[in-house]
Design a protein around this motif. Structure first.
Motif, PDB file in Angstrom:
ATOM      1  N   MET A 149       0.508  -1.222  -0.219  1.00  0.00           N
ATOM      2  CA  MET A 149      -0.042   0.869   0.394  1.00  0.00           C
ATOM      3  C   MET A 149       1.201   1.248  -0.272  1.00  0.00           C
ATOM      4  O   MET A 149       1.164   2.185  -0.462  1.00  0.00           O
ATOM      5  N   ASP A 150       2.561   1.193   1.166  1.00  0.00           N
ATOM      6  CA  ASP A 150       3.132   2.481   1.127  1.00  0.00           C
ATOM      7  C   ASP A 150       3.558   2.684  -0.674  1.00  0.00           C
ATOM      8  O   ASP A 150       3.866   3.457  -1.320  1.00  0.00           O
ATOM      9  N   ARG A 151       3.484   0.826  -1.243  1.00  0.00           N
ATOM     10  CA  ARG A 151       4.350   1.692  -2.412  1.00  0.00           C
ATOM     11  C   ARG A 151       3.640   2.642  -2.887  1.00  0.00           C
ATOM     12  O   ARG A 151       4.047   2.857  -4.311  1.00  0.00           O
ATOM     13  N   LEU A 152       2.727   1.625  -3.748  1.00  0.00           N
ATOM     14  CA  LEU A 152       0.737   1.946  -4.550  1.00  0.00           C
ATOM     15  C   LEU A 152       1.028   3.569  -4.043  1.00  0.00           C
ATOM     16  O   LEU A 152       0.770   4.481  -5.108  1.00  0.00           O
ATOM     17  N   LEU A 153       0.694   4.582  -2.838  1.00  0.00           N
ATOM     18  CA  LEU A 153       0.156   5.477  -2.918  1.00  0.00           C
ATOM     19  C   LEU A 153       1.826   6.230  -2.959  1.00  0.00           C
ATOM     20  O   LEU A 153       1.327   7.566  -3.269  1.00  0.00           O
ATOM     21  N   LEU A 171       1.867   5.759 -12.054  1.00  0.00           N
ATOM     22  CA  LEU A 171       1.082   4.647 -11.076  1.00  0.00           C
ATOM     23  C   LEU A 171       0.689   4.488 -12.744  1.00  0.00           C
ATOM     24  O   LEU A 171      -0.172   5.496 -13.938  1.00  0.00           O
ATOM     25  N   ASP A 172       0.127   3.094 -13.229  1.00  0.00           N
ATOM     26  CA  ASP A 172      -0.984   2.792 -14.566  1.00  0.00           C
ATOM     27  C   ASP A 172      -2.106   2.992 -14.936  1.00  0.00           C
ATOM     28  O   ASP A 172      -2.311   3.062 -12.968  1.00  0.00           O
ATOM     29  N   GLU A 213      -8.122   3.516  -6.294  1.00  0.00           N
ATOM     30  CA  GLU A 213      -9.601   4.453  -5.568  1.00  0.00           C
ATOM     31  C   GLU A 213     -10.627   4.040  -5.515  1.00  0.00           C
ATOM     32  O   GLU A 213     -11.000   4.104  -4.962  1.00  0.00           O
ATOM     33  N   TYR A 214     -10.463   2.298  -5.710  1.00  0.00           N
ATOM     34  CA  TYR A 214     -12.179   1.337  -5.163  1.00  0.00           C
ATOM     35  C   TYR A 214     -11.373   1.388  -4.138  1.00  0.00           C
ATOM     36  O   TYR A 214     -12.202   0.907  -3.228  1.00  0.00           O
ATOM     37  N   TYR A 215     -10.594   0.413  -3.547  1.00  0.00           N
ATOM     38  CA  TYR A 215      -9.663  -0.047  -2.610  1.00  0.00           C
ATOM     39  C   TYR A 215      -9.487   1.313  -1.229  1.00  0.00           C
ATOM     40  O   TYR A 215     -10.720   1.347  -0.503  1.00  0.00           O
ATOM     41  N   THR A 253       0.775  11.588   2.504  1.00  0.00           N
ATOM     42  CA  THR A 253       1.804  11.555   1.230  1.00  0.00           C
ATOM     43  C   THR A 253       1.534  11.936   0.401  1.00  0.00           C
ATOM     44  O   THR A 253       3.055  12.871  -0.563  1.00  0.00           O
ATOM     45  N   ALA A 254       0.754  12.261  -0.590  1.00  0.00           N
ATOM     46  CA  ALA A 254       0.116  12.945  -1.283  1.00  0.00           C
ATOM     47  C   ALA A 254       1.312  14.835  -0.485  1.00  0.00           C
ATOM     48  O   ALA A 254       1.597  15.512  -1.770  1.00  0.00           O
ATOM     49  N   GLU A 255       0.784  15.029  -0.078  1.00  0.00           N
ATOM     50  CA  GLU A 255       1.314  16.141   0.646  1.00  0.00           C
ATOM     51  C   GLU A 255       2.820  15.875   1.195  1.00  0.00           C
ATOM     52  O   GLU A 255       3.436  17.276   0.472  1.00  0.00           O
TER      53      GLU A 255
END
Length: 163
Positions: free
Chosen positions: A6-10, A18-19, A27-29, A43-45
């Motif tokens: 999850m950390d790597r995906l975020l 990200l593909d 997004e669904y998760y 993470t985005a901040e």
């Protein structure tokens, strides 16, 4: 979902690498798990703040220029340094290599015993080898060896020979 995955995906989503298919699944998760959505926001901040800090180069003081040594000078100094190291090693080696003036390596007589009783420490306990071993005949003659060089084989000294 595993926390590391999850950390790597975020992180990949915040960086924009990200593909699209994987991003739709993420997004669904995130819609189903509010704690993961909070982690996504943080993470985005963090990524946006990091980009701002790295982009703002006018506010920081530049590092001083490192003085460089011309390459030609370094090429000339390398053989000199190797020669100095070899000279130091040679001088240190001369201190430890004490060879007699005759050129032969000094040797000492090593008595060789053919009996097991002389090798094993004497013990008279119940588990001693001396108690179990058959009595061997006693030999008083010890052999002396002369080893003049590590290249040649040692020779047996006869009685009266000098070591």
């Amino acid at each position: 979902m595993d926390k590391d995955i999850m950390d790597r995906l975020l992180m990949d989503r915040a960086l924009g690498v990200l593909d699209p298919d994987v991003e739709a699944l993420l997004e669904y998760y995130l819609a189903r798990h509010p704690d993961a959505a909070d982690c996504d926001r943080k993470t985005a901040e963090l990524v946006s703040l990091s980009r701002e800090v790295l982009r703002a180069d006018g506010e920081r003081e530049a590092l001083p220029a490192c003085p460089s040594v011309p390459r030609r000078r370094m090429v000339l100094l390398q053989p000199l340094g190797i020669a100095a190291a070899l000279a130091v090693c040679f001088l240190i080696g001369q201190q430890f290599a004490a060879v007699p003036p005759s050129g032969e390596v000094a040797s000492t007589a090593v008595p060789v015993s053919s009996r097991m009783d002389d090798v094993i420490a004497p013990s008279t306990g119940i588990w001693s080898l001396r108690r179990e071993a058959a009595p061997a005949r006693r030999t008083e003659r010890l052999t002396r060896w002369k080893w003049a060089s590590p290249v040649r084989q040692p020779k047996v000294c006869k009685q009266g020979d000098e070591l």
